[in-house]
Scaffold this motif. Structure first.
Motif, PDB file in Angstrom:
ATOM      1  N   SER A 195       0.729  -1.062  -0.067  1.00  0.00           N
ATOM      2  CA  SER A 195       0.197   0.076   0.062  1.00  0.00           C
ATOM      3  C   SER A 195       0.924   1.214   0.092  1.00  0.00           C
ATOM      4  O   SER A 195       1.943   1.241   0.747  1.00  0.00           O
ATOM      5  N   LYS A 226       1.297   2.179  -7.070  1.00  0.00           N
ATOM      6  CA  LYS A 226       0.565   1.303  -8.273  1.00  0.00           C
ATOM      7  C   LYS A 226      -0.570   2.320  -8.750  1.00  0.00           C
ATOM      8  O   LYS A 226      -0.432   2.472 -10.063  1.00  0.00           O
ATOM      9  N   SER A 227      -1.203   3.102  -8.117  1.00  0.00           N
ATOM     10  CA  SER A 227      -2.248   3.961  -8.695  1.00  0.00           C
ATOM     11  C   SER A 227      -1.519   4.869  -9.356  1.00  0.00           C
ATOM     12  O   SER A 227      -1.978   5.462 -10.703  1.00  0.00           O
TER      13      SER A 227
HETATM   14  N1  LIG Z   1      -1.606  13.713  -6.164  1.00  0.00           N
HETATM   15  C1  LIG Z   1      -0.633  13.262  -5.210  1.00  0.00           C
HETATM   16  N2  LIG Z   1      -0.038  14.293  -4.598  1.00  0.00           N
HETATM   17  C2  LIG Z   1       1.008  13.988  -3.806  1.00  0.00           C
HETATM   18  N3  LIG Z   1       1.145  12.979  -3.386  1.00  0.00           N
HETATM   19  C3  LIG Z   1       0.528  11.785  -3.904  1.00  0.00           C
HETATM   20  C4  LIG Z   1      -0.444  12.021  -4.985  1.00  0.00           C
HETATM   21  N4  LIG Z   1      -0.980  10.679  -5.387  1.00  0.00           N
HETATM   22  C5  LIG Z   1      -0.231   9.883  -4.752  1.00  0.00           C
HETATM   23  N5  LIG Z   1       0.862  10.347  -3.752  1.00  0.00           N
HETATM   24  C6  LIG Z   1       1.559   9.657  -2.924  1.00  0.00           C
HETATM   25  O1  LIG Z   1       2.137   8.565  -4.176  1.00  0.00           O
HETATM   26  C7  LIG Z   1       2.198   7.581  -3.180  1.00  0.00           C
HETATM   27  C8  LIG Z   1       1.873   6.265  -3.959  1.00  0.00           C
HETATM   28  O2  LIG Z   1       0.509   6.348  -3.988  1.00  0.00           O
HETATM   29  P1  LIG Z   1      -0.474   5.287  -4.504  1.00  0.00           P
HETATM   30  O3  LIG Z   1      -2.158   5.795  -4.530  1.00  0.00           O
HETATM   31  O4  LIG Z   1       0.065   5.120  -5.944  1.00  0.00           O
HETATM   32  O5  LIG Z   1      -0.288   4.013  -3.793  1.00  0.00           O
HETATM   33  P2  LIG Z   1      -0.842   2.288  -4.123  1.00  0.00           P
HETATM   34  O6  LIG Z   1       0.340   1.712  -4.360  1.00  0.00           O
HETATM   35  O7  LIG Z   1      -2.016   2.719  -5.181  1.00  0.00           O
HETATM   36  O8  LIG Z   1      -1.418   2.212  -2.800  1.00  0.00           O
HETATM   37  P3  LIG Z   1      -2.779   1.474  -2.356  1.00  0.00           P
HETATM   38  O9  LIG Z   1      -2.563  -0.031  -2.614  1.00  0.00           O
HETATM   39  O10 LIG Z   1      -3.029   1.668  -0.991  1.00  0.00           O
HETATM   40  O11 LIG Z   1      -3.843   1.783  -3.186  1.00  0.00           O
HETATM   41  C9  LIG Z   1       1.784   7.649  -1.847  1.00  0.00           C
HETATM   42  O12 LIG Z   1       2.569   7.853  -0.781  1.00  0.00           O
HETATM   43  C10 LIG Z   1       1.013   9.056  -1.880  1.00  0.00           C
HETATM   44  O13 LIG Z   1       0.945   9.545  -0.799  1.00  0.00           O
END
Ligand SMILES: Nc1ncnc2c1ncn2[C@@H]1O[C@H](COP(=O)(O)OP(=O)(O)OP(=O)(O)O)[C@@H](O)[C@H]1O
Ligand SMILES: [Mg+2]
Lengths: 258, 248
Positions: free
Chosen positions: B36, B40-41
């Motif tokens: 998490s 990824k997103s």
């Molecule tokens: N628009 C944004 N501005 C600032 N920081 C961001 C932004 N989008 C994401 N982040 C940061 O980037 C990092 C990765 O976020 P992301 O949403 O890609 O995680 P993830 O791998 O999809 O997690 P999860 O499995 O919980 O969905 C996080 O630490 C988040 O705080």
């Protein structure tokens, strides 16, 4: 350090002004691109225009009334109270009603635009629009802009009429001036340009309210707090632009200083 | 084919992507797993052109989308469909209008044909008789499924699912897995899936990629990932708190 403190807000102001200008140009250009969103325009005409009629009515009635009252007593000091109708008609249509209508709509509509678009930004709905090949400016900003550019002058015209009627009523009921005198003075001095210059300004006010509300909505960051901040900023900035630009419009529009 | 080359992205001073390299084969299902907050997103948003990288490139069928103009991007995005992690349903539109959103401007379809697609797409995600409801009237899992139906209805060539089964009960989750398998069986359709759900990852994937500390540290078939020697990947797929991954 001190130079930075001045430079930073200045450059941020310049950048934002540039972005607002570009957003306006884009929103106008995209109006003419297919597909046309008539349904969206229609719903904004109704929600932001027709539904604003009650507040504009209230504002206009009381503004017209109090202006008639004050003008009557003011003019009476040098025995010129017969001119109440002229003074009231001209000040209402040229200045007070266009500006106050603009301010009312800045509070009511600019706030709702920034809150609605801002919420869509923080819930990724605006991103989702893009993934469906829909340009958020075309889908969200252009219909709002068209609706307000149409509705603001119409509401202003409505406000002009209601305010003059309000003034006439107060002049007749409170200070017992003969309505015929009020009317004859009004028609003698009120010119078509007085009303028109107010309406021209109001077109610009409508555009300002739509673009500023949308701009701060699209710029929203960070959840509910961000939406709140966007809304406040949109109302303050659009009100300030209306008040300040009104002065310059008055200077540049032909006949408006006669 | 989608090829991601040395993709870097930081937010303020926080490095999220630190040189992602990944090839997504056409017609296959590629799953991205990772902790998490590992990015990824963020990676997904780069692939569809919603975010611009600090450096690196993403080639979609040979074209670098990171260098595209706005109008080129709008042409490109037509090939894509993305199920957002948050659903991102349009909350002022009914469920039906949401599902029809990607097809409502198609000239070859009349209202009856569109209604049919709405019904069929909702049925595919196990929903019926909700087309007239508003998103606010749905449960979390229902919203997620409507978001999936909305993308399926558009029939994109490249479908991206950001955690499609998170928040669903196990039976519903399996139904969504089956749906992804069914949709991706078409050799013209490329699927990219983000998931935390290893059962689902093994079931639907042709290839699994592991994102860790801003890089893809391992890729392989489900079988290869299951038998990996990489301690970080082992810890992740087995879901252990103890191991080389430090929880800060
Ligand atoms: N628009 C944004 N501005 C600032 N920081 C961001 C932004 N989008 C994401 N982040 C940061 O980037 C990092 C990765 O976020 P992301 O949403 O890609 O995680 P993830 O791998 O999809 O997690 P999860 O499995 O919980 O969905 C996080 O630490 C988040 O705080
Ligand atoms: Mg995520």
């Amino acid at each position: 350090m001190r130079a930075d403190k001045i430079k930073q807000p200045l450059s941020s102001f310049a950048r934002k002004s540039g972005e607002i200008f570009i957003l306006t140009a884009k929103a106008i250009a995209l109006i003419f691109k297919r597909p046309f969103n008539f349904r969206l325009i229609e719903s904004h005409l109704y929600l932001d225009g027709i539904k604003s009629i009650p507040v504009i009515f209230l504002m206009a009635v009381f503004t017209g009334g109090v202006l008639a009252l004050q003008s009557y007593y003011g003019l009476q000091r040098f025995g010129a109270e017969v001119f109440t109708g002229s003074l009231v008609g001209v000040s209402l249509t040229k200045e007070l009603i266009p500006v106050l209508t603009g301010l009312m709509l800045a509070g009511r509509v600019s706030a709702s635009y920034s809150a609605e678009i801002g919420t869509m930004v923080v819930t990724e709905q605006v991103d989702a629009l893009f993934t469906f090949g829909v340009n958020p400016v075309k889908y969200l900003v252009s219909p709002r802009l068209i609706a307000l550019v149409i509705m603001t002058p119409l509401l202003t015209l409505f406000g002009d009429f209601v305010a003059i009627m309000g003034g006439r009523l107060v002049a007749a009921l409170v200070v017992h001036q003969n309505p015929n005198l009020f009317d004859s003075q009004l028609f003698v001095s009120l010119e078509i340009w007085d009303v028109l210059s107010g309406l021209i300004k109001s077109v610009f006010f409508g555009l300002t309210i739509a673009v500023i509300g949308s701009y701060f909505g699209l710029k929203t960051e960070g959840g509910a707090k961000g939406v709140g901040r966007a809304t406040t900023t949109a109302v303050v900035v659009s009100s300030v632009i209306i008040l300040v630009s009104d002065f310059f419009w008055t200077k540049i529009l032909p006949f408006s200083l006669r | 084919m989608i090829e991601i080359r040395d993709l870097h992205k930081s937010f303020a001073d926080k490095k999220v992507l630190r040189g992602v390299n990944l090839i997504i084969e056409p017609g296959q299902t590629t799953t991205i797993i990772g902790g998490s907050g590992s990015g990824k997103s963020v990676l997904f948003k780069h692939v569809i052109g919603l975010m611009k990288p600090d450096s690196g490139s993403i080639f979609v069928e040979g074209e670098d989308i990171t260098k595209m103009s706005e109008s080129e991007l709008y042409r490109m995005v037509d090939k894509f469909g993305m199920v957002f992690q948050s659903g991102a349903l349009f909350d002022s539109l009914s469920v039906g209008a949401n599902v029809a959103f990607g097809i409502k401007n198609r000239k070859d379809m009349d209202a009856a044909a569109i209604d049919l697609i709405i019904e069929r797409s909702l049925n595919q995600v196990g929903l019926s008789d909700i087309a007239q409801l508003l998103p606010a009237e749905l449960s979390g899992g229902m919203k997620k499924r409507v978001a999936i139906a909305r993308v399926i209805a558009k029939e994109p060539a490249i479908i991206m699912f950001d955690e499609p089964t998170t928040g669903l009960d196990p039976i519903m989750a399996d139904m969504i897995n089956e749906l992804i398998i069914k949709v991706s069986a078409d050799p013209a359709i490329t699927s990219i899936v983000i998931t935390h759900d290893m059962i689902s990852a093994y079931k639907i994937s042709d290839k699994i990629a592991v994102l860790f500390e801003g890089e893809i540290i391992e890729t392989g078939s489900p079988e290869e990932i299951r038998n990996t020697k990489n301690a970080v990947v082992r810890q992740f797929i087995e879901g252990k708190a103890e191991g080389p991954i430090k929880i800060r």
